[in-house]
Design an enzyme around this catalytic site. Structure first.
Site, PDB file in Angstrom:
ATOM      1  N   ASP A   1       0.874  -1.163   0.000  1.00 30.94           N
ATOM      2  CA  ASP A   1       0.000   0.000   0.000  1.00 30.94           C
ATOM      3  C   ASP A   1       0.910   1.211   0.000  1.00 30.94           C
ATOM      4  O   ASP A   1       1.821   1.324   0.811  1.00 30.94           O
ATOM      5  CB  ASP A   1      -0.898  -0.003   1.246  1.00 30.94           C
ATOM      6  CG  ASP A   1      -1.887   1.165   1.235  1.00 30.94           C
ATOM      7  OD1 ASP A   1      -2.495   1.399   0.168  1.00 30.94           O
ATOM      8  OD2 ASP A   1      -2.020   1.848   2.262  1.00 30.94           O
TER       9      ASP A   1
ATOM     10  N   GLU B   1      -1.329  -1.234  -6.189  1.00 27.77           N
ATOM     11  CA  GLU B   1      -2.415  -0.519  -6.854  1.00 27.77           C
ATOM     12  C   GLU B   1      -1.813   0.386  -7.912  1.00 27.77           C
ATOM     13  O   GLU B   1      -0.765   0.980  -7.679  1.00 27.77           O
ATOM     14  CB  GLU B   1      -3.148   0.376  -5.844  1.00 27.77           C
ATOM     15  CG  GLU B   1      -4.299  -0.270  -5.150  1.00 27.77           C
ATOM     16  CD  GLU B   1      -4.903   0.660  -4.107  1.00 27.77           C
ATOM     17  OE1 GLU B   1      -6.115   0.661  -3.967  1.00 27.77           O
ATOM     18  OE2 GLU B   1      -4.151   1.380  -3.427  1.00 27.77           O
TER      19      GLU B   1
ATOM     20  N   ASP C   1      -3.649   0.950   6.959  1.00 24.98           N
ATOM     21  CA  ASP C   1      -2.730   0.694   5.851  1.00 24.98           C
ATOM     22  C   ASP C   1      -2.361  -0.782   5.711  1.00 24.98           C
ATOM     23  O   ASP C   1      -2.231  -1.295   4.595  1.00 24.98           O
ATOM     24  CB  ASP C   1      -1.455   1.534   6.010  1.00 24.98           C
ATOM     25  CG  ASP C   1      -1.757   3.024   6.007  1.00 24.98           C
ATOM     26  OD1 ASP C   1      -2.748   3.424   5.354  1.00 24.98           O
ATOM     27  OD2 ASP C   1      -1.014   3.780   6.661  1.00 24.98           O
TER      28      ASP C   1
END
Ligand SMILES: [Zn+2]
Length: 260
Positions: free
Chosen positions: A51, A135, A217
């Site tokens: 992340d 991501e 997170d």
């Protein structure tokens, strides 16, 4: 001339080209292009989700937060001072040119330090893991608030992901980028319940359905790993950059820089 090689020369190597350039801080660079065979690393079974954060540059699905050095913020005062000096000098004068060079040097130093840090981090992540899920930045930016734009560019996610991409290819690792929107922060990793709203300042939360406590997170990083693995198995929605898909030991070019 002081040399600081970003990488050692390959043994018995002869550069196929040598370029000398000067940047706007009046620093000279010697750039040599070598053909080199890069051997993939031995396979490992470790997989990781990343992340991309603000307080920490990266949060791993293992729970580890890797620091964000915020070089720019640290050097901001120094930069502001140099810029003020530059603005006060008479246009066209020698002193103005000198002041301009100082501003350019502060900028260059910030960039160098950040890149060094990112290289150490991306090399470590690629060495330790066979599969890396992240991501895509387009998605990441979509969920960020505009006020954070400066902090976001300070962290330098784009460069980090770029390095992860080519190093994964070099060393036979698989980088999975989740391209489609996926609520990685708002989904409970344990029961998959999705909460409606989770403001950015909420760092910890308890799932209303199953009661599990989450670090925001770490929960997101674990979801990114799970989502990356499942979507890559179905083949939709992600753009995998696969080093391992390439067979043999292709010749790749690398640049070796030396700063004088
Ligand atoms: Zn839950």
């Amino acid at each position: 001339m002081a040399h600081s090689f970003h990488r050692a020369f390959p043994k018995d190597g002869k550069p196929s080209s040598v370029t000398i350039s000067k940047d706007c801080a009046d620093r000279y660079f010697v750039s040599m292009l070598f053909e080199e065979e890069i051997k993939p690393l031995p396979k490992t079974s470790t997989q990781v989700g990343l992340d991309l954060g603000l307080k920490s540059m990266v949060i791993l699905s293992t729970g580890e937060a890797v620091g964000n050095p915020r070089y720019y913020a640290k050097d901001e005062k120094r930069l502001a001072k140099a810029q003020r000096r530059h603005a006060k000098k008479k246009k066209g004068g020698n002193n103005r040119e000198k002041a301009r060079r100082i501003v350019a040097r502060v900028h260059a130093r910030i960039g160098d330090r950040r890149r060094d840090y990112q290289h150490k981090l991306s090399t470590r992540i690629v060495r330790e893991n066979q599969v890396i899920c992240v991501e895509s930045l387009a998605v990441k930016n979509m969920v960020q608030n505009h006020c954070l734009a400066k902090a976001v560019s300070d962290v330098g996610w784009g460069e980090l992901v770029r390095q992860l991409e080519y190093k994964s290819e070099w060393y036979g690792r698989t980088l999975i980028k989740i391209d489609r929107w996926y609520p990685s922060s708002k989904t409970c990793h344990d029961c998959k319940h999705v909460v409606e709203d989770l403001p950015l300042d909420v760092r910890e939360w308890v799932c209303p359905k199953c009661g599990v406590w989450h670090d925001r997170d770490i929960n997101a990083a674990r979801n990114i790993l799970a989502e990356g693995l499942s979507v890559s198995a179905c083949g939709g929605g992600v753009r995998p950059a696969r080093g391992s898909a390439r067979m043999g030991n292709p010749q790749r070019s690398r640049k070796v820089h030396s700063r004088g």
